[in-house]
Enzyme design. Structure first.
Site, PDB file in Angstrom:
ATOM      1  N   GLY A  33       0.837  -1.208   0.000  1.00  0.00           N
ATOM      2  CA  GLY A  33       0.000   0.000   0.000  1.00  0.00           C
ATOM      3  C   GLY A  33       0.863   1.247   0.000  1.00  0.00           C
ATOM      4  O   GLY A  33       2.099   1.171   0.010  1.00  0.00           O
ATOM      5  N   GLY A  99      -6.746  -4.867   3.230  1.00  0.00           N
ATOM      6  CA  GLY A  99      -7.055  -5.489   1.948  1.00  0.00           C
ATOM      7  C   GLY A  99      -7.570  -4.522   0.905  1.00  0.00           C
ATOM      8  O   GLY A  99      -7.968  -4.946  -0.175  1.00  0.00           O
ATOM      9  N   GLY A 100      -7.534  -3.219   1.230  1.00  0.00           N
ATOM     10  CA  GLY A 100      -7.936  -2.230   0.230  1.00  0.00           C
ATOM     11  C   GLY A 100      -7.120  -2.390  -1.055  1.00  0.00           C
ATOM     12  O   GLY A 100      -7.614  -2.175  -2.149  1.00  0.00           O
ATOM     13  N   GLY A 101      -5.864  -2.805  -0.874  1.00  0.00           N
ATOM     14  CA  GLY A 101      -4.989  -3.033  -2.033  1.00  0.00           C
ATOM     15  C   GLY A 101      -5.071  -4.454  -2.561  1.00  0.00           C
ATOM     16  O   GLY A 101      -4.369  -4.807  -3.513  1.00  0.00           O
ATOM     17  N   GLU A 107      -0.675 -10.769   3.251  1.00  0.00           N
ATOM     18  CA  GLU A 107      -0.416  -9.925   4.433  1.00  0.00           C
ATOM     19  C   GLU A 107      -0.710 -10.704   5.709  1.00  0.00           C
ATOM     20  O   GLU A 107       0.045 -10.642   6.687  1.00  0.00           O
ATOM     21  CB  GLU A 107      -1.283  -8.670   4.373  1.00  0.00           C
ATOM     22  CG  GLU A 107      -0.864  -7.711   3.258  1.00  0.00           C
ATOM     23  CD  GLU A 107      -1.806  -6.541   3.050  1.00  0.00           C
ATOM     24  OE1 GLU A 107      -1.375  -5.563   2.446  1.00  0.00           O
ATOM     25  OE2 GLU A 107      -2.973  -6.609   3.482  1.00  0.00           O
TER      26      GLU A 107
HETATM   27  C1  5RP Z   1      -3.337  -3.587   1.135  1.00  0.00           C
HETATM   28  C2  5RP Z   1      -3.614  -3.115   2.511  1.00  0.00           C
HETATM   29  C3  5RP Z   1      -3.106  -1.770   2.884  1.00  0.00           C
HETATM   30  O1  5RP Z   1      -2.351  -1.882   4.045  1.00  0.00           O
HETATM   31  C4  5RP Z   1      -4.260  -0.855   3.134  1.00  0.00           C
HETATM   32  O2  5RP Z   1      -5.093  -0.862   1.985  1.00  0.00           O
HETATM   33  C5  5RP Z   1      -3.802   0.558   3.445  1.00  0.00           C
HETATM   34  O3  5RP Z   1      -3.225   1.121   2.306  1.00  0.00           O
HETATM   35  P1  5RP Z   1      -2.692   2.621   2.299  1.00  0.00           P
HETATM   36  O4  5RP Z   1      -1.475   2.656   3.155  1.00  0.00           O
HETATM   37  O5  5RP Z   1      -2.413   2.888   0.837  1.00  0.00           O
HETATM   38  O6  5RP Z   1      -3.797   3.499   2.823  1.00  0.00           O
HETATM   39  O7  5RP Z   1      -4.214  -3.764   3.317  1.00  0.00           O
HETATM   40  O8  5RP Z   1      -3.952  -4.822   0.880  1.00  0.00           O
END
Ligand code: 5RP
Length: 222
Positions: A33, A99-101, A107
């Site tokens: 991320g 998991g947004g990414g 992970e």
């Molecule tokens: C990726 C994740 C990231 O940690 C989560 O989406 C946060 O991302 P960012 O630091 O860009 O806000 O879980 O799967």
């Protein structure tokens, strides 16, 4: 401080926090991320102090290698001192939604192996109750519709993340409007649906510490 400056500040704070753990044998687990990317860039400054990294995604592996950091397979690692990663949400118990990414499964595996999980976030990620951010669920493609129906029975509104395939070749359902009153129970319940690979609740293995960037500096939360 802007949000980007907060991410930068927590990334640098994470490097300082893990510095005492670094030696010729240390393997560092690295998340995915934009905040994790800031951490990777900061970690490059101390790359001579540790052995190698394990990456939680192909994107992270590529960025680490771009900095000349050795990336090793998790199967070759018997001990991992620390895992550093961002989150989409966290609560006062340091339970997370991630998991947004789309990298949630790798992970979660790397976090499970690490002795310490350091979560790095900016203050926008703090919530009273998890679930404002749609909960990502990684699913075996042929089970997508079945799993979606089961998630609906649990009270959520699953939305297929169109055009996205995980590093493991699976799909993601983002579950909206899920009331997450019992994060550990729900994490188990969703994982028990046949066809689910894993879900983005990190409650059974929560963070050990959260470094939170605020406009006034970095706060350490236990
Ligand atoms: C990726 C994740 C990231 O940690 C989560 O989406 C946060 O991302 P960012 O630091 O860009 O806000 O879980 O799967």
């Amino acid at each position: 401080m802007t949000q980007d400056e907060m991410k930068q500040a927590v990334a640098e704070a994470a490097v300082e926090r893990i510095r005492p753990l670094l030696n010729d044998d240390t393997v560092v687990g690295v998340g995915t991320g934009s905040t994790a990317n800031c951490f990777i860039d900061a970690l490059a400054g101390v790359k001579h102090l540790f052995a190698a990294a394990v990456a939680s995604s192909e994107a992270t592996a590529e960025r680490l290698r771009g900095h000349g950091i050795d990336v090793v397979d998790l199967n070759s690692v018997s001990e991992m001192a620390v895992y550093v990663d961002g989150a989409d949400e966290f609560d006062k118990h340091l339970h997370l939604v991630k998991g947004g990414g789309g990298a949630l499964t790798r992970e979660k595996i790397v976090a499970a192996v690490a002795k310490e999980f350091v979560c790095i976030v900016d203050s926008s990620k703090k919530v009273d109750l998890l679930g404002e951010f749609p909960l990502p669920v990684e699913v075996i493609p042929m089970a997508r519709s079945y799993v979606a129906r089961e998630l609906t029975k649990l009270g959520g509104m699953p939305v297929y993340r169109e055009g996205f395939v995980t590093d493991n070749g699976n799909v993601i359902l983002d579950v909206h409007d899920m009331e997450i009153l019992d994060p550990k129970g729900l994490e188990q319940q969703i994982n028990n649906i046949v066809g689910v690979v894993t879900n983005g609740l990190f409650a059974l293995r929560a963070a050990d510490v959260v470094l939170m960037g605020t406009p006034d500096g970095v706060e350490t939360l236990h």
